[in-house]
Enzyme design. Structure first.
Site, PDB file in Angstrom:
ATOM      1  CB  THR A 116      -0.927   0.003   1.241  1.00  0.00           C
ATOM      2  OG1 THR A 116      -1.456  -1.305   1.424  1.00  0.00           O
ATOM      3  CG2 THR A 116      -2.059   0.994   1.063  1.00  0.00           C
ATOM      4  CE  LYS A 141       4.109  -0.175  10.432  1.00  0.00           C
ATOM      5  NZ  LYS A 141       3.917  -0.664   9.058  1.00  0.00           N
ATOM      6  N   GLY A 181       4.294  -7.256   8.615  1.00  0.00           N
ATOM      7  CA  GLY A 181       4.066  -8.259   7.561  1.00  0.00           C
ATOM      8  C   GLY A 181       5.213  -8.299   6.567  1.00  0.00           C
ATOM      9  N   GLY A 182       5.916  -7.176   6.441  1.00  0.00           N
ATOM     10  CA  GLY A 182       7.062  -7.109   5.531  1.00  0.00           C
ATOM     11  C   GLY A 182       8.390  -7.221   6.276  1.00  0.00           C
ATOM     12  CD  GLU A 195       7.189  -1.095   8.606  1.00  0.00           C
ATOM     13  OE1 GLU A 195       6.755  -1.114   7.449  1.00  0.00           O
ATOM     14  OE2 GLU A 195       6.792  -1.889   9.466  1.00  0.00           O
ATOM     15  CE  LYS A 235      -3.695  -5.264   5.102  1.00  0.00           C
ATOM     16  NZ  LYS A 235      -2.664  -4.294   4.841  1.00  0.00           N
TER      17      LYS A 235
HETATM   18  C1  5RP Z   1       5.838  -4.076   6.745  1.00  0.00           C
HETATM   19  C2  5RP Z   1       4.549  -3.582   7.234  1.00  0.00           C
HETATM   20  C3  5RP Z   1       3.535  -3.215   6.199  1.00  0.00           C
HETATM   21  O1  5RP Z   1       3.248  -1.869   6.316  1.00  0.00           O
HETATM   22  C4  5RP Z   1       2.307  -4.058   6.420  1.00  0.00           C
HETATM   23  O2  5RP Z   1       2.682  -5.427   6.333  1.00  0.00           O
HETATM   24  C5  5RP Z   1       1.211  -3.754   5.403  1.00  0.00           C
HETATM   25  O3  5RP Z   1       1.630  -4.127   4.119  1.00  0.00           O
HETATM   26  P1  5RP Z   1       0.652  -4.091   2.866  1.00  0.00           P
HETATM   27  O4  5RP Z   1       0.334  -2.662   2.604  1.00  0.00           O
HETATM   28  O5  5RP Z   1       1.437  -4.779   1.770  1.00  0.00           O
HETATM   29  O6  5RP Z   1      -0.574  -4.900   3.230  1.00  0.00           O
HETATM   30  O7  5RP Z   1       4.288  -3.448   8.407  1.00  0.00           O
HETATM   31  O8  5RP Z   1       6.680  -4.496   7.775  1.00  0.00           O
END
Ligand code: 5RP
Length: 235
Positions: free
Chosen positions: A35, A102, A104-105, A111, A129
């Protein structure tokens, strides 16, 4: 329209609205994820068109750095600036108090540094979300130094979680973060007190940070589809 197309439209819509809030002469925290990638693209396009000028970005990950370079956004570091005006970042879950999961990445440690320093932290998510309680849909990521994985897993289990080491996709073995550490994803059935759990987990020796972001978000922009069209609501 497929579900994938719908989600992409929502992500693009919030990315565009967030990018529109960036003003000239500002230091911008650049978040991580699919996003935020749209927000970075649109900030770059606004710079290119001359709508804004004199922007410098602080990337929260290697992904954000690559995207910023692709869209010609100049970058700096926390050593070179004494403040961040605005940060834009995604989330995996957002509760009614704007507390979030947070990571997921696998970028939540950096962050949290960047997002917490920003004078204004804007979160960009699609409507999927939003949750009533954190932990409902997403595992809680915990970044840990490699030699502390086993004891940390035992401590997380003692805290009521079910930990698993995050494994790579299209790469054998575990995910290695931008900082060279590993990620343990933890299933908690109910996260009743996110502020307390955030501190408890961060007190485990060897843990760098976990994905609970409590009281950090100033504004959440939620992408939705209304009457077949993407729309953005502030929350
Ligand atoms: C990465 C994060 C991302 O912001 C979170 O995973 C959301 O990702 P996306 O916009 O692909 O759903 O915290 O560490």
């Amino acid at each position: 329209m497929s579900d994938t197309d719908t989600i992409t439209l929502m992500k693009q819509a919030v990315g565009r609205v967030a990018a529109a809030r960036v003003k000239s002469d500002s230091v911008v925290g650049l978040g991580t994820g699919s996003t935020t990638a749209y927000a970075i693209q649109y900030i770059g396009e606004r710079l290119q068109k001359g709508e804004i000028k004199n922007i410098v970005g602080i990337p929260t990950s290697f992904q954000a750095e690559v995207l910023a370079k692709q869209y010609n956004i100049p970058l700096t570091s926390l050593d070179a600036v004494d403040h961040i005006d605005i940060a834009i970042d995604g989330a995996d879950e957002v509760d009614p108090d704007k507390h979030m999961i947070k990571g997921g990445g696998a970028a939540h440690t950096r962050e949290k540094v960047v997002d917490s320093l920003a004078n204004e932290f804007i979160v960009v998510v699609d409507a999927g979300k939003l949750v009533d309680r954190l932990g409902s849909t997403f595992l809680l990521p915990v970044e840990v130094i490699p030699m502390a994985v086993s004891p940390t897993m035992r401590k997380l289990t003692a805290l009521g979680g079910k930990p698993e080491l995050r494994m790579g996709v299209k790469k054998a073995g575990p995910v290695v973060t931008d900082e060279g550490n590993l990620i343990i994803d933890v299933k908690f059935d109910q996260i009743e007190n996110p502020a307390e759990l955030e501190k408890e987990i961060n007190n485990i020796p060897g843990v760098l940070d976990n994905g609970l972001f409590v009281g950090v978000a100033d504004l959440v922009l939620v992408g939705e589809i209304i009457d077949g069209k993407p729309s953005v609501r502030e929350f």
